[in-house]
Design an enzyme around this catalytic site. Structure first.
Site, PDB file in Angstrom:
ATOM      1  N   ARG B 104       0.829  -1.218   0.000  1.00  0.00           N
ATOM      2  CA  ARG B 104       0.000   0.000   0.000  1.00  0.00           C
ATOM      3  C   ARG B 104       0.858   1.262   0.000  1.00  0.00           C
ATOM      4  O   ARG B 104       0.569   2.226  -0.727  1.00  0.00           O
ATOM      5  CB  ARG B 104      -0.953  -0.038   1.200  1.00  0.00           C
ATOM      6  CG  ARG B 104      -1.905   1.127   1.379  1.00  0.00           C
ATOM      7  CD  ARG B 104      -2.661   1.606   0.151  1.00  0.00           C
ATOM      8  NE  ARG B 104      -3.238   0.574  -0.651  1.00  0.00           N
ATOM      9  CZ  ARG B 104      -3.366   0.646  -1.985  1.00  0.00           C
ATOM     10  NH1 ARG B 104      -2.957   1.726  -2.639  1.00  0.00           N
ATOM     11  NH2 ARG B 104      -3.883  -0.342  -2.665  1.00  0.00           N
ATOM     12  N   LYS B 139       1.482  25.299  -5.420  1.00  0.00           N
ATOM     13  CA  LYS B 139       0.254  24.719  -4.846  1.00  0.00           C
ATOM     14  C   LYS B 139       0.384  23.199  -4.792  1.00  0.00           C
ATOM     15  O   LYS B 139      -0.314  22.470  -5.504  1.00  0.00           O
ATOM     16  CB  LYS B 139      -0.945  25.161  -5.673  1.00  0.00           C
ATOM     17  CG  LYS B 139      -1.146  26.677  -5.628  1.00  0.00           C
ATOM     18  CD  LYS B 139      -2.325  27.155  -6.460  1.00  0.00           C
ATOM     19  CE  LYS B 139      -2.466  28.678  -6.325  1.00  0.00           C
ATOM     20  NZ  LYS B 139      -3.534  29.229  -7.186  1.00  0.00           N
ATOM     21  N   LYS B 171       3.997  39.884  -6.292  1.00  0.00           N
ATOM     22  CA  LYS B 171       2.559  39.920  -6.516  1.00  0.00           C
ATOM     23  C   LYS B 171       2.019  41.277  -6.091  1.00  0.00           C
ATOM     24  O   LYS B 171       2.739  42.125  -5.580  1.00  0.00           O
ATOM     25  CB  LYS B 171       1.890  38.799  -5.724  1.00  0.00           C
ATOM     26  CG  LYS B 171       2.464  37.438  -6.046  1.00  0.00           C
ATOM     27  CD  LYS B 171       1.598  36.337  -5.458  1.00  0.00           C
ATOM     28  CE  LYS B 171       2.209  34.989  -5.843  1.00  0.00           C
ATOM     29  NZ  LYS B 171       1.370  33.875  -5.401  1.00  0.00           N
ATOM     30  N   GLU B 201       4.070  39.827 -11.318  1.00  0.00           N
ATOM     31  CA  GLU B 201       2.699  39.428 -11.659  1.00  0.00           C
ATOM     32  C   GLU B 201       1.881  40.657 -12.020  1.00  0.00           C
ATOM     33  O   GLU B 201       1.864  41.638 -11.279  1.00  0.00           O
ATOM     34  CB  GLU B 201       2.071  38.715 -10.454  1.00  0.00           C
ATOM     35  CG  GLU B 201       0.631  38.293 -10.683  1.00  0.00           C
ATOM     36  CD  GLU B 201       0.025  37.566  -9.484  1.00  0.00           C
ATOM     37  OE1 GLU B 201       0.706  36.720  -8.881  1.00  0.00           O
ATOM     38  OE2 GLU B 201      -1.136  37.889  -9.150  1.00  0.00           O
ATOM     39  N   ASP B 222      -1.751  37.323 -15.105  1.00  0.00           N
ATOM     40  CA  ASP B 222      -2.709  36.612 -14.267  1.00  0.00           C
ATOM     41  C   ASP B 222      -4.147  36.850 -14.702  1.00  0.00           C
ATOM     42  O   ASP B 222      -4.623  37.989 -14.706  1.00  0.00           O
ATOM     43  CB  ASP B 222      -2.525  37.070 -12.809  1.00  0.00           C
ATOM     44  CG  ASP B 222      -3.270  36.143 -11.857  1.00  0.00           C
ATOM     45  OD1 ASP B 222      -3.290  34.916 -12.092  1.00  0.00           O
ATOM     46  OD2 ASP B 222      -3.846  36.660 -10.878  1.00  0.00           O
TER      47      ASP B 222
END
Lengths: 286, 286, 286, 286, 286, 286
Positions: B104, B139, B171, B201, B222
């Site tokens: 597993r 992320k 940002k 950004e 963005d």
């Protein structure tokens, strides 16, 4: 505001530490340390960008405190709560640097756990009223089992065993090697502690009586169709817990639950649920 | 058989150790230790149950060796290879107990990484011929960033920065706090090392010229629509790397790539790709 | 009082823990525990015994808190500040036992980092006005790279890459194995992320044009004499960053900087700078 | 070839792991993985670029094995041996990638330890024939105490106590707080184990008789001039070990040794000795 | 209330963390989290169920704080104090869940350490007035040496060396390999630091003079009968520390002490002392 | 030679590492490194000095390999085997230094675990033929629970739950807070997984029917006398597992078993069993 059992503190510490070590490395947050003055103070909201069920909020908020002990956070909802698009999940204040540096780590934890809670909740909703429990499996993301199983509970699901150590599951390979279901269960009972639950996995309806006679505490009905599940439930007649498993999608869960099984396990909850989108909105202050 | 750069050995050790500690706890594999004789020897195949791209095979196979040093494994494919339903990915032999105990954990690592590689490959395929790179983001799943970024490379994608420490991304919050794009880039350049890449950004096409003049190495566009992306690419005219980002689904990737951007980043690859189903088939031997 | 970007908190914790574990072992501070009453309280000054530049003050002061949470410390200067003989760097108060037990660990950290900052500052001063940056290398003391690179920043220097993971440096062995500079740079560009800087090391002036054409972001001019450096800078003409390296002593730095190179790297800063002498003066109180 | 007592294996593992984790991070060796084929095999020599004394060879060679278990290394000299410019210290063979990836970590360990051994050896040589021992202090680099004290032994020096836990050193603050030398030694003797050595630090010749009467095992003569040291040695007359300390430079060591003291301790050996330059020369093979 | 030297803080942290990790695993306290409301507050007393000597109280109380930082604890006695049946050792208040969850871990630490302190105290009492010290050995429980040696001090005993690293003990195998006592002591003295104590183990009275001449700091008289011990003490005549060892039971300690030996070591104190029974009595509050 | 389920490999590694780190510190084995030549080779027997039952042999032998990978060991008996005075338990060969350096750590592990196995075996023998199981508790030595529970199995006993995480035990405090036995069991069942066993502790015979009706899987009969135990067994009549607990000494176990209870738990097995004396006899070879 529901109050669920939290993650043990030493696991929260470990998760937070690993999350930050991975994101900060040896050099820290180059962008923020250079662009944001050290004495700038701010407030930030964690805001849901999707509707769903929250999980992992405590560990997410602990990230900010680990970046800088001067931050403080207030949860506006609790693990297990449903949120809509735009719901403020929590508010964090402290040095602006800490808010920005901790942002991604906190959101990664929160989004991952809440994604699992949200997926679980949808399946739990789908079987509402049937009496069937939705449970997870050991098909979890390595290093995150405790958080993911907590997220399943937040979504209204229940936990199957946590690992190889806390319950017995006898699968085909075990049964064959031990010489059949009865021999396998007997061998296991002889060695394990009296508090350990024994589940036997069967692939065919015909194996159910043997599992019952062997004294299984629960029977995993693997990849049976709904008719077979219904028949199995009848055969068992409450003498063991019945669990349906094997490629059960959220869409199929209701029909499976209607067969009368006690438990439906879905690996999908932990290995493939998409994350829930939560964002951090910084509101400058000082 | 492609040979990709492997994960550093100390990361493989850490992943394997965490995976096993979580699954074995203090008591180990109760089922297997009780049902399978210690001197039983076996061979097992790791078999793809879905078509996809393999990643994480080395770390998965290292799980078996960590359970019992007497196991040995042979990879039949390599990280980055495509497999079909039924493809044998690797063969492991050793004590049957070790094969079942490690199963597993190995599959969780392999399925998770291969799911990301498979998702990446699909998007890479979708943009084939356009010259656009498919890249990941920060992320990622906490504790698994190295493995997940490796999986993206296995799928034919490329890596964006690994963390806050190895590239600058300015940002909105940074830009505002620092007094605009030029001031922010200048402040950052003054402090960071000469090998550190600076990305800015922007949310609006109008900011692109300022980012260029500020000397950004790359510009993250963005949530711009395709027309705006195309216009931005024209404005930049090769003087910086252009990156499209923001809710780009695999379905939309081709159209985005057609705008001429250099790089397309998708958080989805690492935070929401479903795992690839790989199973272990045990073939008894002795 | 300058405010530099601090070390990430998890690194501070690690450094402090290792420092104390090494000094206290299993038995603790035998001398202090036996000779100093537990309820004695005191104040201590950290005082510079040499002129220099301070670095590592936060981590040094964190040692006392880790020995006993009842201590408190006030920094009188900040990382990056210049001190003279006799300057009080910080004041610590708390149980006298904790002040004495933490003394050596705190001073070892502070002296080591400040020694590097001081050495860096001298070289930075030497090249003042030339526009050349003084940077470190990967020739650091094992386990202390983050602290040492922080110390270089405190001394007014800049950081080269932190490790093998955050920038590419193609040296002779890489270039030969890959079939020359162009092939090597092309192979690397194909695989690495778009934010990764590529530096090429050259030993001869003749290699500079090839490195430029290959698209190197920077060119390390290894062991070239001043005339060759000057010639290289002219050839490059701003199309790449030029870095002089190779046995550059503090004494020679000014001349090297005068050649017009952008960056001068010195391994000596981190592998051979002598520590700065800082002492703890205990002033009894209660 | 001298055979010195090695570092305990668990410390070697720790040092190697920290060294590599710091240099490889999550992404590994970007340059080497991209430029060097995985199946290229090579041989490399570690070659001294300066004359000196070797220390830390075992731990340095262990770095390559930790990068890739297929490497093998042969030491051509041993810890404690003297080398000249050009001496081959060791030969390592294995995948070329592993040789290049491990190079810097191995050299940082070897150069740091050998620098200390070399410095120690020079001082030991300077006092040859006097009977005085050269010893280290607790002024070591955090995290490296075991390696640095091993290096001092490699240079022909001896170790003073390893930490606060393995011997008592009563300094001025302890003596004052305990009510004088006799009271302090008595209090300490009452509590510590019978195997623990007690040293008393004195600043003035007049304190020597009191330290002797108190039963000190050794007396640290701090910052006394040579006449005072000579007088102290006479007073002690072999009834305790005499140690000279306090700003003793290598240049002054011979004169201090001539006063008849048993032990001379120098913090400089571990906190400020420059590294020894050792390089890796790669010789391609396959 | 005696104040003994405490365990170093990093050891307390380690012990508490291991204790809780082992008891809570990934799922935490299933019983308490389900049965006790999260907002229930309580007070609990740690109460002795047997008479004895307390040790490890600090580390035991730290368990509760590690479970939940909102708990607070007040020690009513201190390490080293004697308690009777019914003595309240400490009072803890906080969330009832934390009191119940931490109970067993805290009591396991406290009972184990206090059992050793109690056993030590009995032997110390038995030899009162003889001048003989009762000391421990290296026969400790793996992972708990620091706590167990602290417990011996709490019981009025003293510590022998802490490990292989802080004193020399030459046993039969060392003496034979080195060519006899004199050669062994000489070889050791040549290499070890001047603060390291050298003890020689002898099995026969006849070896005592040789050990003395070799310059042993102490002589371990292994398995000698009382007459031989008495004779050995006479021969030594204060020129070395005499230690009796080898199967000395508490019952025999007085007679051994009467032979005039300086030190009596008993492995039994740490490897076989039964725990002291301390319980937690919860008094509900809110 | 019985073959029991072994400790998971990662736990063996941890135990061995902690054992050696504690004994070797930073300086290693001063005595052996100085007195025994590095090239001396030897063979050593681990020999029982008392009759008893062996446990922990694998982890004990792993100590030698961790000291020096060139050692090899052969077990002459297996965990769970009975030995007499003089039985050779295992033979180890390798560098003499490694045999001596690893001796104490190996024996501490082996003696501790075997002491528990021996104590367990005596109680298991005492109840032979009654059908009652002898089980352990959570009253274990911190950090050693896995080894100690393994030792109980080696002695023929069985394991109760491993921690708070793998079974529910509702004690008086839980029952009161939840509003009685039925409410407590219902609340717990609602939240916990379906594989989790629920045990209810009762102090009085009268509570037994309520516990049965509440659906307890087992009932802990705490501190009941033999008559009450016998009555409880009759009342339960096989509908739940009956466990006797509370100050049950080995001497009393037979009488308790005769009451017909299914399980007898003794904290004494793990918190107070004396170690088994095993020694290492070195036989010189080369």
């Amino acid at each position: 505001m529901t109050v669920l059992d939290p993650l043990p503190a030493h696991l929260v510490d470990d998760l937070v530490r690993r999350t930050l070590a991975e994101d900060l490395g040896l050099a820290g947050d180059l962008s923020t340390d250079a662009a944001i003055p050290a004495d700038r103070w701010g407030v930030a909201d964690l805001v849901a960008r999707q509707a769903g069920t929250i999980a992992g909020l405590d560990v997410a908020l602990a990230v900010f405190a680990a970046v800088d002990a001067r931050t403080s956070a207030t949860a506006e909802v609790a693990d297990g709560d449903r949120v809509d698009v735009g719901t403020i999940v929590a508010r964090v204040q402290g040095p602006t640097r800490a808010l920005l540096t901790g942002e991604r780590g906190a959101l990664n934890l929160l989004g991952h756990a809440s994604g699992i809670a949200t997926a679980t909740h949808e399946v739990v909703d789908a079987v509402a009223g049937t009496g069937a429990r939705i449970v997870d499996t050991r098909k979890t993301t390595p290093g995150l089992r405790a958080l993911e199983k907590h997220a399943v509970r937040c979504g209204g699901g229940h936990n199957h065993r946590f690992g190889l150590f806390d319950a017995v599951m006898l699968k085909d390979n075990h049964l064959v090697a031990a010489g059949g279901i009865r021999a396998a269960v007997a061998a296991v009972r002889e060695r394990i502690g009296h508090t350990v639950h024994v589940e036997v996995e069967v692939d065919h309806l015909e194996q159910v009586p043997e599992a019952l006679q062997a004294g299984a505490d629960s029977i995993l009905l693997d990849n049976l169709d709904d008719d077979a599940l219904r028949a199995a439930v009848e055969v068992v007649a409450g003498r063991a817990i019945t669990e349906a498993s094997g490629g059960i999608t959220p869409a199929r869960a209701r029909a499976v639950a209607a067969t009368g099984v006690d438990v439906i396990s879905l690996g999908w909850l932990t290995h493939s649920a998409p994350r829930l989108d939560v964002a951090l909105d910084l509101r400058a202050r000082r």
